[in-house]
Design an enzyme around this catalytic site. Structure first.
Site, mmCIF file in Angstrom:
data_model
loop_
_atom_site.group_PDB
_atom_site.id
_atom_site.type_symbol
_atom_site.label_atom_id
_atom_site.label_comp_id
_atom_site.label_asym_id
_atom_site.label_seq_id
_atom_site.Cartn_x
_atom_site.Cartn_y
_atom_site.Cartn_z
ATOM 1 N N THR A 9 -12.945 -25.501 50.508
ATOM 2 C CA THR A 9 -14.153 -25.469 49.686
ATOM 3 C C THR A 9 -14.440 -24.099 49.077
ATOM 4 O O THR A 9 -14.091 -23.059 49.674
ATOM 5 C CB THR A 9 -15.374 -25.873 50.546
ATOM 6 O OG1 THR A 9 -16.578 -25.522 49.863
ATOM 7 C CG2 THR A 9 -15.393 -25.144 51.881
ATOM 8 N N GLU B 177 -17.153 -22.750 49.154
ATOM 9 C CA GLU B 177 -18.087 -22.047 50.041
ATOM 10 C C GLU B 177 -17.364 -20.978 50.868
ATOM 11 O O GLU B 177 -18.008 -20.138 51.485
ATOM 12 C CB GLU B 177 -18.806 -23.028 50.969
ATOM 13 C CG GLU B 177 -19.863 -23.874 50.283
ATOM 14 C CD GLU B 177 -21.108 -23.088 49.846
ATOM 15 O OE1 GLU B 177 -21.550 -22.204 50.593
ATOM 16 O OE2 GLU B 177 -21.610 -23.365 48.747
HETATM 17 P P1 GDP Z 1 -23.900 -26.196 48.332
HETATM 18 O O1 GDP Z 1 -23.518 -25.372 47.164
HETATM 19 O O2 GDP Z 1 -22.720 -26.808 49.012
HETATM 20 O O3 GDP Z 1 -24.790 -25.514 49.289
HETATM 21 O O4 GDP Z 1 -24.660 -27.502 47.716
HETATM 22 P P2 GDP Z 1 -26.200 -27.904 47.686
HETATM 23 O O5 GDP Z 1 -26.336 -28.958 46.652
HETATM 24 O O6 GDP Z 1 -26.685 -28.260 49.065
HETATM 25 O O7 GDP Z 1 -26.956 -26.579 47.242
HETATM 26 C C1 GDP Z 1 -26.694 -25.969 45.979
HETATM 27 C C2 GDP Z 1 -27.692 -24.851 45.760
HETATM 28 O O8 GDP Z 1 -28.994 -25.426 45.575
HETATM 29 C C3 GDP Z 1 -27.830 -23.868 46.915
HETATM 30 O O9 GDP Z 1 -27.913 -22.573 46.358
HETATM 31 C C4 GDP Z 1 -29.160 -24.229 47.551
HETATM 32 O O10 GDP Z 1 -29.808 -23.156 48.216
HETATM 33 C C5 GDP Z 1 -29.924 -24.645 46.321
HETATM 34 N N1 GDP Z 1 -31.118 -25.469 46.573
HETATM 35 C C6 GDP Z 1 -32.391 -25.233 46.126
HETATM 36 N N2 GDP Z 1 -33.230 -26.176 46.571
HETATM 37 C C7 GDP Z 1 -32.493 -27.032 47.318
HETATM 38 C C8 GDP Z 1 -32.811 -28.217 48.036
HETATM 39 O O11 GDP Z 1 -33.952 -28.652 48.085
HETATM 40 N N3 GDP Z 1 -31.780 -28.841 48.674
HETATM 41 C C9 GDP Z 1 -30.484 -28.367 48.620
HETATM 42 N N4 GDP Z 1 -29.521 -29.023 49.244
HETATM 43 N N5 GDP Z 1 -30.169 -27.244 47.961
HETATM 44 C C10 GDP Z 1 -31.142 -26.586 47.312
#
Ligand code: GDP
Length: 342
Positions: free
Chosen positions: A128, A130
């Site tokens: 990933t 990440e």
């Molecule tokens: P990630 O890139 O694998 O962490 O995928 P996510 O979809 O979980 O998160 C993408 C980005 O959205 C990250 O920077 C999170 O901190 C941001 N984010 C902001 N608000 C939210 C929220 O309510 N839920 C999630 N999942 N991410 C959020």
């Protein structure tokens, strides 16, 4: 002679498992999916959505169950998609994340070796973006590629990095065909609502239909390289059809903020100013954030002939349209017509 190829997919209940099973079935594979737990609530849904998939019980943290699954299916290809995959959740459950997302990879690789299939079975490991962490010092302007430095920023990223390196180590140590796909964020209509894209499109649909008033989010400035999951599982498959086992980045080559995603998603339902609908809640912020992710997919494009078909705008449109139809159906409402949608 039976020439049907057999695939074993871990993580069959997840977004990528769904897309990949559809692709493998269309390619003529016999598809087996590993499913966890006696009373997995997703079992019935999987049987309905993917009726051709043969489900096998097993858990990545239980090596014996993985050996049994590999032994009984003797797959030509194993796709290891199973993981604790949510970054926010991994901060709250770091030990489980290490066991499943990290050590689980070792259990899969050992199962292939112990069943005597190391020379014939090809393995795909879901690595990933990440693992990169998006920090200033390790971020190439042209986007992360297969040679970039890793600096994971979450228990999830750290566990995935172990999985990535143990996969490479088994490739080098035992000559196994193991390819690692370093996939940037990939989304779609099967994404869980705990991820920000689906959380947004699900809420936008419900707000448009009068079912919800506001949407609570964390930080809106992080940027991600978002693509469509259906395009990315094709890349996984291409990696195992390639002549040599290797690592490949799959990405869109573009990066967009959550604010830009909100702009497009709300515009799809005719709402130009989304600010009154979005409430920031620190609960959704993370102890350490990945500021910006941008990937460079040129190696996969060059060597695998991989191309994404759905662009950023297309992805958002597709997800909003799906969620409008789904939410309208679930609540006995009419899908708003084209005139009132944008
Ligand atoms: P990630 O890139 O694998 O962490 O995928 P996510 O979809 O979980 O998160 C993408 C980005 O959205 C990250 O920077 C999170 O901190 C941001 N984010 C902001 N608000 C939210 C929220 O309510 N839920 C999630 N999942 N991410 C959020």
């Amino acid at each position: 002679m039976n020439t049907t190829r057999t695939a074993l997919v871990t993580g069959i209940t997840g977004q990528d498992g769904r897309h990949l099973a559809e692709l493998l079935h269309a390619e003529g594979y016999a598809v087996h999916g590993l499913i966890r737990g006696q009373h997995n609530p997703r079992r019935e849904a999987i049987a309905r959505e993917l009726p051709y998939v043969e489900l096998i019980e097993g858990d990545l943290t239980d090596p014996t169950s993985i050996v049994r699954a590999v032994e009984s299916t003797r797959p030509d290809e194993v796709y290891n998609l199973a993981a604790i995959s949510h970054v926010g959740y991994s901060f709250k459950n770091p030990t489980l994340t290490a066991d499943v997302t990290g050590k689980g990879v070792l259990n899969v690789l050992e199962a292939v070796r112990l069943t005597g299939l190391a020379e014939t079975t090809k393995v795909y490991q879901a690595s990933t973006s990440e693992m990169f962490g998006g920090l200033d010092y390790n971020r190439p302007g042209s986007g992360y590629n297969e040679e970039s430095l890793f600096h994971p920023r979450s228990p999830y990223g750290v566990a995935k990095l172990y999985g990535h390196w143990i996969a490479k180590n088994y490739r080098e140590s035992y000559g196994m065909f193991i390819s690692c796909g370093i996939l940037f964020n990939h989304e779609g209509e099967h994404r869980g609502v705990e991820f920000v894209t689906r959380k947004i499109t699900h809420a936008v649909a419900r707000i448009k239909l009068g079912l919800q008033e506001t949407l609570e989010l964390g930080d809106l400035w992080p940027k991600r390289d978002w693509g469509y999951a259906g395009d990315y599982v094709r890349g996984m498959w291409l990696m195992l059809q390639h002549g040599i086992a290797d690592d490949f980045v799959l990405a869109s080559g573009e990066t967009h903020s959550i604010e830009e995603f909100l702009d497009l998603a709300f515009a799809e339902v005719g709402i130009e100013d989304w600010k009154p609908y979005v409430v920031q809640n620190p609960k959704f912020m993370r102890p350490a954030e990945v500021d910006i992710l941008l990937g460079d997919p040129s190696k996969a494009e060059r060597e695998l002939g991989w191309r994404r078909e759905v662009d950023f705008h297309g992805l958002v449109s597709r997800m909003v349209a799906h969620d409008l139809a789904e939410q309208a159906g679930l609540n006995g409402l009419e899908v708003p017509n084209a005139a009132s949608v944008s």
